[in-house]
Structures are given as C-alpha cells and as structure tokens.
Scaffold this motif. Structure first.
Motif, PDB file in Angstrom:
ATOM      1  N   ARG A 175      30.935  71.154  36.214  1.00  0.00           N
ATOM      2  CA  ARG A 175      29.481  71.131  36.121  1.00  0.00           C
ATOM      3  C   ARG A 175      29.056  71.046  37.599  1.00  0.00           C
ATOM      4  O   ARG A 175      29.798  70.637  38.486  1.00  0.00           O
ATOM      5  CB  ARG A 175      28.956  69.861  35.200  1.00  0.00           C
ATOM      6  CG  ARG A 175      29.275  68.601  35.787  1.00  0.00           C
ATOM      7  CD  ARG A 175      28.786  67.456  34.915  1.00  0.00           C
ATOM      8  NE  ARG A 175      28.913  66.276  35.617  1.00  0.00           N
ATOM      9  CZ  ARG A 175      28.137  65.649  36.654  1.00  0.00           C
ATOM     10  NH1 ARG A 175      27.351  66.338  37.147  1.00  0.00           N
ATOM     11  NH2 ARG A 175      28.590  64.372  36.944  1.00  0.00           N
ATOM     12  N   HIS A 176      27.886  71.324  37.692  1.00  0.00           N
ATOM     13  CA  HIS A 176      27.257  71.058  39.089  1.00  0.00           C
ATOM     14  C   HIS A 176      26.505  69.734  38.950  1.00  0.00           C
ATOM     15  O   HIS A 176      26.091  69.125  37.854  1.00  0.00           O
ATOM     16  CB  HIS A 176      26.251  72.229  39.490  1.00  0.00           C
ATOM     17  CG  HIS A 176      26.890  73.411  39.616  1.00  0.00           C
ATOM     18  ND1 HIS A 176      27.653  73.618  40.607  1.00  0.00           N
ATOM     19  CD2 HIS A 176      26.756  74.445  38.886  1.00  0.00           C
ATOM     20  CE1 HIS A 176      28.269  75.030  40.396  1.00  0.00           C
ATOM     21  NE2 HIS A 176      27.707  75.500  39.595  1.00  0.00           N
ATOM     22  N   GLY A 177      26.072  69.140  40.005  1.00  0.00           N
ATOM     23  CA  GLY A 177      25.509  67.961  40.113  1.00  0.00           C
ATOM     24  C   GLY A 177      24.021  68.014  39.774  1.00  0.00           C
ATOM     25  O   GLY A 177      23.365  68.729  39.774  1.00  0.00           O
ATOM     26  N   GLU A 178      23.665  66.779  39.499  1.00  0.00           N
ATOM     27  CA  GLU A 178      22.049  66.390  39.276  1.00  0.00           C
ATOM     28  C   GLU A 178      21.354  65.712  40.381  1.00  0.00           C
ATOM     29  O   GLU A 178      22.233  64.919  41.100  1.00  0.00           O
ATOM     30  CB  GLU A 178      21.864  65.691  37.960  1.00  0.00           C
ATOM     31  CG  GLU A 178      22.339  66.361  36.797  1.00  0.00           C
ATOM     32  CD  GLU A 178      21.690  67.691  36.496  1.00  0.00           C
ATOM     33  OE1 GLU A 178      20.457  67.721  36.589  1.00  0.00           O
ATOM     34  OE2 GLU A 178      22.165  68.748  35.983  1.00  0.00           O
ATOM     35  N   PRO A 179      20.320  65.914  40.766  1.00  0.00           N
ATOM     36  CA  PRO A 179      19.544  65.248  41.778  1.00  0.00           C
ATOM     37  C   PRO A 179      19.772  63.816  41.610  1.00  0.00           C
ATOM     38  O   PRO A 179      19.754  63.097  42.631  1.00  0.00           O
ATOM     39  CB  PRO A 179      18.085  65.732  41.598  1.00  0.00           C
ATOM     40  CG  PRO A 179      18.186  67.197  40.946  1.00  0.00           C
ATOM     41  CD  PRO A 179      19.383  67.297  40.104  1.00  0.00           C
ATOM     42  N   GLU A 180      19.665  63.354  40.456  1.00  0.00           N
ATOM     43  CA  GLU A 180      19.688  61.954  40.416  1.00  0.00           C
ATOM     44  C   GLU A 180      21.015  61.253  41.018  1.00  0.00           C
ATOM     45  O   GLU A 180      20.972  60.037  41.176  1.00  0.00           O
ATOM     46  CB  GLU A 180      19.426  61.344  38.688  1.00  0.00           C
ATOM     47  CG  GLU A 180      18.158  61.754  38.372  1.00  0.00           C
ATOM     48  CD  GLU A 180      18.103  63.206  37.761  1.00  0.00           C
ATOM     49  OE1 GLU A 180      16.683  63.593  37.592  1.00  0.00           O
ATOM     50  OE2 GLU A 180      18.864  64.029  37.907  1.00  0.00           O
ATOM     51  N   GLU A 181      21.981  62.061  40.936  1.00  0.00           N
ATOM     52  CA  GLU A 181      23.240  61.599  41.327  1.00  0.00           C
ATOM     53  C   GLU A 181      23.322  61.473  42.895  1.00  0.00           C
ATOM     54  O   GLU A 181      23.709  60.394  43.407  1.00  0.00           O
ATOM     55  CB  GLU A 181      24.533  62.498  40.944  1.00  0.00           C
ATOM     56  CG  GLU A 181      24.671  62.300  39.415  1.00  0.00           C
ATOM     57  CD  GLU A 181      25.616  63.500  38.883  1.00  0.00           C
ATOM     58  OE1 GLU A 181      26.677  63.095  38.164  1.00  0.00           O
ATOM     59  OE2 GLU A 181      25.489  64.669  38.874  1.00  0.00           O
ATOM     60  N   VAL A 182      22.474  62.320  43.450  1.00  0.00           N
ATOM     61  CA  VAL A 182      22.477  62.012  45.077  1.00  0.00           C
ATOM     62  C   VAL A 182      21.534  60.884  45.270  1.00  0.00           C
ATOM     63  O   VAL A 182      21.788  59.986  46.162  1.00  0.00           O
ATOM     64  CB  VAL A 182      21.797  63.466  45.785  1.00  0.00           C
ATOM     65  CG1 VAL A 182      21.368  63.267  47.090  1.00  0.00           C
ATOM     66  CG2 VAL A 182      22.616  64.596  45.261  1.00  0.00           C
ATOM     67  N   ALA A 183      20.222  60.822  44.445  1.00  0.00           N
ATOM     68  CA  ALA A 183      19.486  59.576  44.467  1.00  0.00           C
ATOM     69  C   ALA A 183      20.264  58.436  44.545  1.00  0.00           C
ATOM     70  O   ALA A 183      20.041  57.248  45.399  1.00  0.00           O
ATOM     71  CB  ALA A 183      18.351  59.744  43.699  1.00  0.00           C
ATOM     72  N   GLU A 184      21.212  58.044  43.537  1.00  0.00           N
ATOM     73  CA  GLU A 184      21.932  57.064  43.475  1.00  0.00           C
ATOM     74  C   GLU A 184      22.846  56.941  44.682  1.00  0.00           C
ATOM     75  O   GLU A 184      22.841  55.637  45.033  1.00  0.00           O
ATOM     76  CB  GLU A 184      22.986  57.179  42.212  1.00  0.00           C
ATOM     77  CG  GLU A 184      22.317  57.111  40.714  1.00  0.00           C
ATOM     78  CD  GLU A 184      21.407  55.687  40.383  1.00  0.00           C
ATOM     79  OE1 GLU A 184      21.784  54.605  40.965  1.00  0.00           O
ATOM     80  OE2 GLU A 184      20.405  55.778  39.920  1.00  0.00           O
ATOM     81  N   ALA A 185      23.311  57.717  45.295  1.00  0.00           N
ATOM     82  CA  ALA A 185      24.024  57.206  46.299  1.00  0.00           C
ATOM     83  C   ALA A 185      23.180  57.194  47.652  1.00  0.00           C
ATOM     84  O   ALA A 185      23.666  56.048  48.196  1.00  0.00           O
ATOM     85  CB  ALA A 185      24.880  58.681  47.022  1.00  0.00           C
TER      86      ALA A 185
END
Length: 149
Positions: free
Chosen positions: A114-124
């Motif tokens: 799958r591709h990533g979600e913006p929220e996953e970048v936000a968590e980092a």
C-alpha cells in the motif's frame, strides 16, 4: 531555468530561510526542534525528476550541516523523507511519469502492499518534535514503506 529556479526556491531556499529566522529564536530559548521535509527522492534519485531530486538532496545536506552547527546549543535539526504518500502531489507525479513514458517499477510494486497516508508522516514529525527524540540530531527519517531500502 524557470522550473529549476522554482524548485530550488521552494525546496531549498524555503528550508534555508525558515531555519535562518527560527534559529535565533531557538538560541534565545536555549532549545528547539526543526523538522525539515525532504523526500525519498533525496535519498534515491528517480527517473524524470532529477532537479526535484537534487533539491531534496540539498535539503538533506542542509539538515545535516545545520544539525552539526547547532547541536551544542540545544537545537535539534532532523528531516523526514516521505515517499509514496497519497496526496494530490502523489497523483500528479504519477500522471507526469505516465506522460513521460516512464513509470518506475516501484509505482506498481509497493513492498508494503500500500502507499502511505499523510497521517503517518505527521506521526514521524510529531515524534521528532517531541522530547522522546531528544538525542536525535541530523537524522534523516524515511517514511516510505521501505522504498529507499
């Protein structure tokens, strides 16, 4: 040249100016956390986006260089490198690549399925901004589903 200047102004000069103006404030505070946004293309260049890739390589270089200069002043500088995150830009890059006649293998073969979600970048980013990352400076954090591994 116009496209080159536009990309460098947004991706490199924007990062440079942001740090230029926030670092004096952080120096007065005696601490701070800067999280720059690079890209998986700054770690591993991609076909048809050489200038974009070069600009993101520059962001990584700025991040590491400034991290060295300010670590002893309590200012932590790190970067996230998103790749394959589902955003409007992600869709437009796919369209651009298709028009160029070149679609990288990884566009259809995503290792994590799958591709990533913006929220996953936000968590980092939230982690890097937090005290939990208090011993991290100059880190380049990939949020790309193992694209650059």
């Amino acid at each position: 040249m116009e496209e080159y200047d536009r990309l460098m102004d947004i991706n490199v000069k924007g990062i440079f100016l942001g740090m230029k103006y926030v670092i004096p404030v952080m120096e007065k505070q005696g601490k701070g956390a800067i999280i720059n946004t690079a890209s998986s293309a700054g770690i591993r260049p991609e076909h048809s986006i050489a200038v974009y890739s070069a600009s993101k390589h520059a962001v990584i270089g700025l991040t590491k260089g400034v991290a060295i200069e300010y670590a002893n002043k309590g200012i932590r500088v790190n970067a996230v490198c998103p790749g394959g995150i589902v955003t409007p830009l992600f869709h437009s890059v796919g369209e651009t690549l298709e028009k160029s006649g070149y679609v990288p293998e990884e566009m259809s073969r995503v290792r994590m399925g799958r591709h990533g979600e913006p929220e996953e970048v936000a968590e980092a980013v939230l982690f890097l901004a937090s005290d939990k990352a208090s011993f991290m400076a100059g880190a380049i954090v990939s949020v790309d589903g193992s694209l650059t591994v």
